[in-house]
Design a protein around this motif. Structure first.
Motif, PDB file in Angstrom:
ATOM      1  N   ASN A  82       0.845  -1.190   0.000  1.00 32.07           N
ATOM      2  CA  ASN A  82       0.000   0.000   0.000  1.00 32.07           C
ATOM      3  C   ASN A  82       0.882   1.241   0.000  1.00 32.07           C
ATOM      4  O   ASN A  82       1.772   1.394   0.849  1.00 32.07           O
ATOM      5  N   GLN A 103      -4.152  -5.667  -9.304  1.00 38.03           N
ATOM      6  CA  GLN A 103      -5.217  -4.899  -8.672  1.00 38.03           C
ATOM      7  C   GLN A 103      -5.414  -5.249  -7.206  1.00 38.03           C
ATOM      8  O   GLN A 103      -5.813  -4.395  -6.405  1.00 38.03           O
ATOM      9  N   ASN A 104      -5.161  -6.494  -6.849  1.00 43.76           N
ATOM     10  CA  ASN A 104      -5.329  -6.921  -5.464  1.00 43.76           C
ATOM     11  C   ASN A 104      -4.008  -6.972  -4.707  1.00 43.76           C
ATOM     12  O   ASN A 104      -3.964  -7.465  -3.579  1.00 43.76           O
ATOM     13  N   ARG A 107      -1.716  -1.056  -4.070  1.00 45.05           N
ATOM     14  CA  ARG A 107      -2.783  -0.098  -3.767  1.00 45.05           C
ATOM     15  C   ARG A 107      -2.185   1.282  -3.541  1.00 45.05           C
ATOM     16  O   ARG A 107      -1.245   1.441  -2.757  1.00 45.05           O
ATOM     17  N   SER A 109      -3.370   4.754  -2.020  1.00 49.42           N
ATOM     18  CA  SER A 109      -4.470   5.273  -1.213  1.00 49.42           C
ATOM     19  C   SER A 109      -4.144   6.671  -0.721  1.00 49.42           C
ATOM     20  O   SER A 109      -3.001   7.134  -0.763  1.00 49.42           O
ATOM     21  N   MET A 137      -4.808  -0.779  -7.599  1.00 52.80           N
ATOM     22  CA  MET A 137      -6.021  -0.182  -7.036  1.00 52.80           C
ATOM     23  C   MET A 137      -5.716   1.249  -6.611  1.00 52.80           C
ATOM     24  O   MET A 137      -4.642   1.531  -6.078  1.00 52.80           O
ATOM     25  N   GLU A 139      -7.579   4.158  -4.242  1.00 55.97           N
ATOM     26  CA  GLU A 139      -8.691   4.356  -3.315  1.00 55.97           C
ATOM     27  C   GLU A 139      -8.566   5.680  -2.581  1.00 55.97           C
ATOM     28  O   GLU A 139      -7.598   5.911  -1.846  1.00 55.97           O
TER      29      GLU A 139
END
Length: 222
Positions: A82, A103-104, A107, A109, A137, A139
């Motif tokens: 992350n 994608q998993n 991340r 953020s 990802m 977010e």
């Protein structure tokens, strides 16, 4: 007869050695192991990872690229993990692609929002022309304010591929992809997740986004 056979045998042996010597003259040596990196280092690839990367901070890595151009393109590779931007936005750059590890797995953020109408203060990532964001990802975790966006394209048209784009689902103006001023991003094989009552993609002022093979949880406004 025996003399003739000996002569032929000598000719065959000499010819064989001649062929071996000729083939050996054409041997190409391919370096292995540590010699590979020393012989041919990869150009314009920047790695970001918690360990063993060129950088451990994504924004620092992007700021280190100052000479990208049409004939000098860069690839920024994000390792698993992350990458928390906090309240600092990430500005994509033209001719610089950003690619995660899945994608998993990777991340980006952060928490950015605005209480009234300033989308520049509410977006986590700003798009750029001639640039691709893929395989990760994004977010925006903001739960306060009225506006928030995962990606904001202001007159820019990046390629967005194999992404999960998420915003918090508690309001109408929390938008995964917001386009304005002629922005026309290309979106492939991605998930855009927001509240059912909000806009998955919001476009105004002559925007023409292209969306292929993607899932949008929300309204498409154009």
């Amino acid at each position: 007869m025996i003399k003739l056979l000996n002569t032929l045998l000598v000719f065959v042996i000499c010819s064989t050695f001649s062929l071996i010597a000729s083939s050996q003259a054409r041997v190409v040596v391919v370096p292995m192991g540590e010699d590979v990196a020393a012989a041919a280092p990869l150009k314009n690839i920047v790695t970001v990872s918690a360990e063993n990367g060129d950088f451990d901070d994504l924004i620092t890595a992007m700021n280190s690229i100052t000479n990208a151009g049409d004939t000098n393109r860069y690839l920024v590779i994000l390792g698993p993990g992350n990458y928390d931007l906090g309240s600092t936005p990430l500005y994509m750059k033209s001719y610089v692609d950003i690619r995660g590890s899945g994608q998993n797995v990777t991340r980006i953020s952060g928490s950015r929002s605005h209480p009234t109408s300033d989308w520049n203060a509410a977006a986590l990532i700003f798009g750029a022309d001639d640039a691709t964001l893929s395989n990760l990802m994004v977010e925006n975790t903001a739960t306060t304010g009225v506006l928030s966006a995962a990606i904001y394209n202001v007159g820019t048209s990046p390629t967005l591929k194999n992404l999960t784009l998420k915003v918090h689902d508690d309001g109408q103006n929390r938008i995964p992809v917001h386009n304005t001023n002629g922005a026309s991003p290309r979106i492939f094989d991605s998930e855009l997740l927001t509240a059912d009552s909000s806009n998955g993609i919001y476009s105004y002022n002559n925007c023409h986004p292209m969306v292929i093979g993607s899932y949008i949880n929300g309204i498409v406004y154009s």
